[in-house]
Design a protein around this motif. Structure first.
Motif, PDB file in Angstrom:
ATOM      1  N   ALA A 198       1.319  -1.324   0.009  1.00 25.87           N
ATOM      2  CA  ALA A 198      -0.170   0.354   0.175  1.00 25.87           C
ATOM      3  C   ALA A 198       0.756   1.236   0.415  1.00 25.87           C
ATOM      4  N   LYS A 199       0.048   2.392  -0.265  1.00 24.99           N
ATOM      5  CA  LYS A 199       1.179   3.387  -0.304  1.00 24.99           C
ATOM      6  C   LYS A 199       1.932   4.202   1.267  1.00 24.99           C
ATOM      7  N   LYS A 236      -3.820   2.053  -2.770  1.00 29.27           N
ATOM      8  CA  LYS A 236      -3.466   2.664  -4.550  1.00 29.27           C
ATOM      9  C   LYS A 236      -5.060   2.690  -5.429  1.00 29.27           C
ATOM     10  N   SER A 237      -5.333   0.914  -5.328  1.00 26.36           N
ATOM     11  CA  SER A 237      -5.933   0.936  -6.744  1.00 26.36           C
ATOM     12  C   SER A 237      -7.416   0.407  -6.132  1.00 26.36           C
ATOM     13  N   TYR A 238      -8.334  -0.010  -6.916  1.00 26.62           N
ATOM     14  CA  TYR A 238      -9.742  -0.832  -6.845  1.00 26.62           C
ATOM     15  C   TYR A 238      -9.294  -1.645  -6.532  1.00 26.62           C
ATOM     16  N   ASN A 259      -6.650  -3.724  -5.816  1.00 21.33           N
ATOM     17  CA  ASN A 259      -5.203  -3.977  -4.562  1.00 21.33           C
ATOM     18  C   ASN A 259      -6.957  -4.357  -2.893  1.00 21.33           C
ATOM     19  N   TRP A 287     -13.274   2.797  -1.398  1.00 23.39           N
ATOM     20  CA  TRP A 287     -13.859   1.675  -2.089  1.00 23.39           C
ATOM     21  C   TRP A 287     -15.512   1.255  -2.812  1.00 23.39           C
ATOM     22  N   ASP A 331      -7.360  -0.772 -11.820  1.00 20.93           N
ATOM     23  CA  ASP A 331      -6.212  -0.544 -11.530  1.00 20.93           C
ATOM     24  C   ASP A 331      -5.147   0.505 -11.950  1.00 20.93           C
ATOM     25  N   GLU A 364      -2.733   3.355 -10.891  1.00 20.97           N
ATOM     26  CA  GLU A 364      -2.331   3.162  -8.550  1.00 20.97           C
ATOM     27  C   GLU A 364      -2.045   5.182  -8.978  1.00 20.97           C
ATOM     28  N   THR A 365      -3.035   6.025  -9.416  1.00 21.97           N
ATOM     29  CA  THR A 365      -2.198   7.399  -9.416  1.00 21.97           C
ATOM     30  C   THR A 365      -2.849   8.562  -8.726  1.00 21.97           C
ATOM     31  N   ASP A 370      -5.023   6.557  -5.556  1.00 20.03           N
ATOM     32  CA  ASP A 370      -3.942   5.682  -4.674  1.00 20.03           C
ATOM     33  C   ASP A 370      -3.894   5.635  -3.209  1.00 20.03           C
ATOM     34  N   GLU A 371      -5.307   6.991  -2.924  1.00 18.78           N
ATOM     35  CA  GLU A 371      -5.032   7.413  -1.271  1.00 18.78           C
ATOM     36  C   GLU A 371      -6.390   6.750  -0.688  1.00 18.78           C
TER      37      GLU A 371
END
Length: 321
Positions: free
Chosen positions: A141-142, A174-176, A178, A266, A304, A306-307, A311-312
């Protein structure tokens, strides 16, 4: 801070005695802390002096005065809550009080039957997600947390995910994809939009039909906007996440914590009107005007990527009985 009086015959600088906020002894949160009825500081203060004074550590929360005190969830923070089957009033708050036609139509103004389900009381924490990562299933994770203040990025934390000091902070997955992977690893799933909203706002009093004058509410705690930062982490409150469970006064009717503010969440994918997969989320960045919870629903088509800002985002998990 100084300014020049352009109407003067000379170029003498005139000192402006601005009462700008400062961190001083504050340990955490925004340098400037908004409260109900308080005017924003002069623009010159915000532009030149605004920043976050710090982040609290393990088993601590940032209080209204900017100091780290004991609070939040102090255990494993993996409790579940059962939400029984019932009707939920989907109400878009175009006006208030709610129009009588609310919950009686289709789509966003309708009553929806939701089957019973279990849902996490708290947002998934770094500690819980880290177990999935250490098992070799979930990506990391971030870690590096920066916030955009005064037209620049301020570094807050460079080990947010791996440092045990932040174990009970909400994970930034970071993404849905994940977040979905994590819930599946725990034998669960992401909650659906209607499930999450009903768990956050409450079910209709009757299982036969909804009365929008009673059953349609703006916030998890009712219809009154928060007067300060004592029940939510939003706007000019802390400026970053708090330990999960930091705001028990802002709990939902079913007991869910942090459904208004803290980390964005999410929700389970759904199909749009054209049959394309879309990925709902609950936005936590709501400023200081505190819109109704249902107006914070957003959609993404990128599970997907991760921006920022996706990403938060983190979330919580659900499962069938």
């Amino acid at each position: 801070m100084t300014d020049v009086d352009t109407n003067s015959d000379d170029d003498t600088e005139i000192e402006l005695n601005l009462d700008c906020p400062s961190c001083g002894e504050k340990e955490c949160g925004w340098m400037f802390r908004w409260r109900s009825g308080m005017e924003l500081p002069p623009f010159e203060c915000i532009a030149d002096r605004e920043k976050i004074c710090g982040v609290c550590g393990r088993d601590e929360i940032c209080d209204l005065d900017g100091f780290c005190v004991s609070g939040g969830c102090l255990g494993d923070c993996d409790d579940e809550i059962f939400v029984p089957a019932g009707l939920f009033c989907m109400q878009v708050w175009d006006q208030y009080p709610p129009i009588i036609e609310a919950c009686r139509g289709t789509g966003w103004n309708s009553e929806v039957w939701v089957d019973g389900f279990f849902i996490d009381k708290y947002e998934v924490t770094n500690r819980r997600y880290r177990a999935c990562h250490e098992a070799g299933v979930c990506p990391a994770a971030k870690e590096v947390i920066e916030v955009f203040v005064n037209y620049n990025f301020q570094l807050l934390i460079d080990d947010y995910f791996s440092n045990p000091e932040y174990d009970n902070y909400p994970v930034m997955a970071k993404s849905y994809r994940n977040m979905e992977t994590f819930c599946q690893w725990e034998g669960k799933r992401l909650p659906g939009l209607e499930e999450w909203l009903m768990a956050s706002l409450g079910a209709c009093a009757s299982t036969e039909s909804c009365d929008p004058r009673v059953d349609s509410v703006k916030y998890p705690w009712g219809n009154e906007a928060p007067g300060d930062c004592s029940i939510v982490n939003s706007g000019y409150c802390v400026g970053f996440n708090q330990t999960v469970g930091a705001y028990p006064l802002g709990a939902s009717p079913f007991g869910l914590m942090d459904t208004y503010g803290n980390a964005p969440e999410w929700l389970h994918w759904t199909l749009d009107e054209d049959g394309n997969e879309t990925y709902p989320f609950i936005n936590a960045d709501v400023g200081i005007d505190f819109p109704p919870l249902i107006e914070r629903v957003g959609y993404s088509y990128h599970p997907d990527i991760e921006t920022p800002p996706g990403d938060e985002w983190g979330g919580r998990c659900a499962r069938d009985p």
